[in-house]
Scaffold this motif. Structure first.
Motif, mmCIF file in Angstrom:
data_model
loop_
_atom_site.group_PDB
_atom_site.id
_atom_site.type_symbol
_atom_site.label_atom_id
_atom_site.label_comp_id
_atom_site.label_asym_id
_atom_site.label_seq_id
_atom_site.Cartn_x
_atom_site.Cartn_y
_atom_site.Cartn_z
ATOM 1 N N THR A 29 38.357 49.176 46.129
ATOM 2 C CA THR A 29 39.483 49.687 46.911
ATOM 3 C C THR A 29 38.983 50.590 48.040
ATOM 4 N N SER A 30 38.016 51.451 47.739
ATOM 5 C CA SER A 30 37.461 52.345 48.775
ATOM 6 C C SER A 30 36.862 51.541 49.922
ATOM 7 N N ARG A 31 36.090 50.497 49.591
ATOM 8 C CA ARG A 31 35.469 49.671 50.638
ATOM 9 C C ARG A 31 36.527 49.002 51.501
ATOM 10 N N LEU A 32 37.572 48.472 50.856
ATOM 11 C CA LEU A 32 38.650 47.813 51.594
ATOM 12 C C LEU A 32 39.301 48.796 52.575
ATOM 13 N N LEU A 33 39.641 49.980 52.090
ATOM 14 C CA LEU A 33 40.335 50.961 52.929
ATOM 15 C C LEU A 33 39.428 51.475 54.048
ATOM 16 N N GLU A 34 38.153 51.710 53.728
ATOM 17 C CA GLU A 34 37.212 52.181 54.751
ATOM 18 C C GLU A 34 37.005 51.127 55.835
ATOM 19 N N ARG A 35 36.992 49.843 55.437
ATOM 20 C CA ARG A 35 36.879 48.753 56.421
ATOM 21 C C ARG A 35 38.069 48.767 57.376
ATOM 22 N N ILE A 93 49.137 51.306 41.231
ATOM 23 C CA ILE A 93 48.481 50.004 41.102
ATOM 24 C C ILE A 93 48.037 49.906 39.656
ATOM 25 N N THR A 94 48.622 48.986 38.901
ATOM 26 C CA THR A 94 48.393 48.978 37.467
ATOM 27 C C THR A 94 48.475 47.578 36.880
ATOM 28 N N SER A 95 47.811 47.396 35.751
ATOM 29 C CA SER A 95 47.918 46.130 35.033
ATOM 30 C C SER A 95 49.223 46.080 34.232
ATOM 31 N N ARG A 96 49.899 47.229 34.122
ATOM 32 C CA ARG A 96 51.185 47.300 33.411
ATOM 33 C C ARG A 96 52.291 46.827 34.341
ATOM 34 N N THR A 97 52.565 45.519 34.322
ATOM 35 C CA THR A 97 53.523 44.972 35.287
ATOM 36 C C THR A 97 54.920 44.801 34.690
ATOM 37 N N LEU A 114 52.468 48.194 42.453
ATOM 38 C CA LEU A 114 51.759 46.918 42.599
ATOM 39 C C LEU A 114 51.007 46.588 41.323
ATOM 40 N N GLY A 115 50.945 45.295 41.005
ATOM 41 C CA GLY A 115 50.192 44.854 39.836
ATOM 42 C C GLY A 115 48.725 44.670 40.165
ATOM 43 N N LYS A 116 47.901 44.698 39.104
ATOM 44 C CA LYS A 116 46.472 44.383 39.245
ATOM 45 C C LYS A 116 46.253 42.976 38.724
ATOM 46 N N PRO A 117 45.378 42.194 39.344
ATOM 47 C CA PRO A 117 44.680 42.552 40.586
ATOM 48 C C PRO A 117 45.655 42.488 41.764
ATOM 49 N N TYR A 118 45.520 43.446 42.696
ATOM 50 C CA TYR A 118 46.416 43.467 43.846
ATOM 51 C C TYR A 118 45.905 42.514 44.920
ATOM 52 N N GLN A 119 46.825 42.043 45.752
ATOM 53 C CA GLN A 119 46.437 41.258 46.935
ATOM 54 C C GLN A 119 46.147 42.266 48.040
ATOM 55 N N SER A 121 46.251 42.091 51.240
ATOM 56 C CA SER A 121 47.238 42.146 52.326
ATOM 57 C C SER A 121 48.485 42.918 51.892
ATOM 58 N N VAL A 122 48.907 42.742 50.645
ATOM 59 C CA VAL A 122 50.097 43.434 50.137
ATOM 60 C C VAL A 122 49.835 44.939 50.061
ATOM 61 N N LEU A 123 48.644 45.319 49.569
ATOM 62 C CA LEU A 123 48.295 46.737 49.488
ATOM 63 C C LEU A 123 48.246 47.363 50.883
ATOM 64 N N LEU A 124 47.604 46.693 51.825
ATOM 65 C CA LEU A 124 47.487 47.234 53.180
ATOM 66 C C LEU A 124 48.855 47.367 53.853
ATOM 67 N N GLU A 125 49.747 46.406 53.599
ATOM 68 C CA GLU A 125 51.110 46.496 54.149
ATOM 69 C C GLU A 125 51.848 47.700 53.572
ATOM 70 N N SER A 126 51.698 47.902 52.275
ATOM 71 C CA SER A 126 52.373 49.024 51.615
ATOM 72 C C SER A 126 51.838 50.356 52.148
ATOM 73 N N ILE A 127 50.515 50.457 52.307
ATOM 74 C CA ILE A 127 49.910 51.685 52.855
ATOM 75 C C ILE A 127 50.434 51.933 54.265
ATOM 76 N N ALA A 128 50.477 50.880 55.076
ATOM 77 C CA ALA A 128 50.953 51.029 56.459
ATOM 78 C C ALA A 128 52.407 51.506 56.472
ATOM 79 N N LEU A 129 53.228 50.923 55.617
ATOM 80 C CA LEU A 129 54.644 51.298 55.552
ATOM 81 C C LEU A 129 54.808 52.767 55.132
#
Length: 135
Positions: A29-35, A93-97, A114-119, A121-129
């Motif tokens: 997750t850190s790598r994705l966000l830093e990218r 973000i959890t496996s408990r869906t 959001l459920g795990k594993p997250y997509q 694009s969905v995570l980035l959209e949620s962060i942006a919102l």
């Protein structure tokens, strides 16, 4: 003058706190966000998260539910009851869906779930919102 203001605001990077007991989830997750140009803080459980939040005010928090020492629900409750942090956007973000966990999170005041594993694009959209709403 206005265009200069807009330009400088665009340079402000979101600071995101990632709270998960899985070292793999924290790293991926850190790598994705830093990218995507975000500053990332990480915590391995709720106790570490609360210690970090005492010193830092991130723009958004990504929060797992099941962690040792203090779970995500307890962190979310403490954040929502803290006048300084109560408006901090929280994305769980959890496996408990299941609906029961989702309903409890929403009742506490979590912004997204959001459920795990997250997509990615969905995570980035949620962060942006939610980071825009918070700003």
């Amino acid at each position: 003058i206005l265009s200069g203001l807009v330009g400088s605001e665009m340079c402000i990077r979101d600071r995101v706190l990632v709270v998960d007991d899985s070292v793999t989830v924290r790293k991926v997750t850190s790598r994705l966000l830093e990218r995507h140009g975000m500053n990332v803080l990480t915590a391995k459980d709720g106790v570490d998260a609360m210690a970090l939040l005492a010193e830092h005010t991130p723009d958004l928090m990504l929060l797992d539910i099941e962690m040792p020492r203090m779970d995500g629900f307890e962190v979310a409750i403490q954040v929502r009851n803290d006048p300084r942090l109560q408006h901090l956007p929280i994305i769980m973000i959890t496996s408990r869906t299941g609906q029961k966990h989702r309903d409890r999170a929403m009742a506490i005041g979590v912004n997204d779930y959001l459920g795990k594993p997250y997509q990615e694009s969905v995570l980035l959209e949620s962060i942006a919102l939610w980071s825009k709403t918070h700003a």
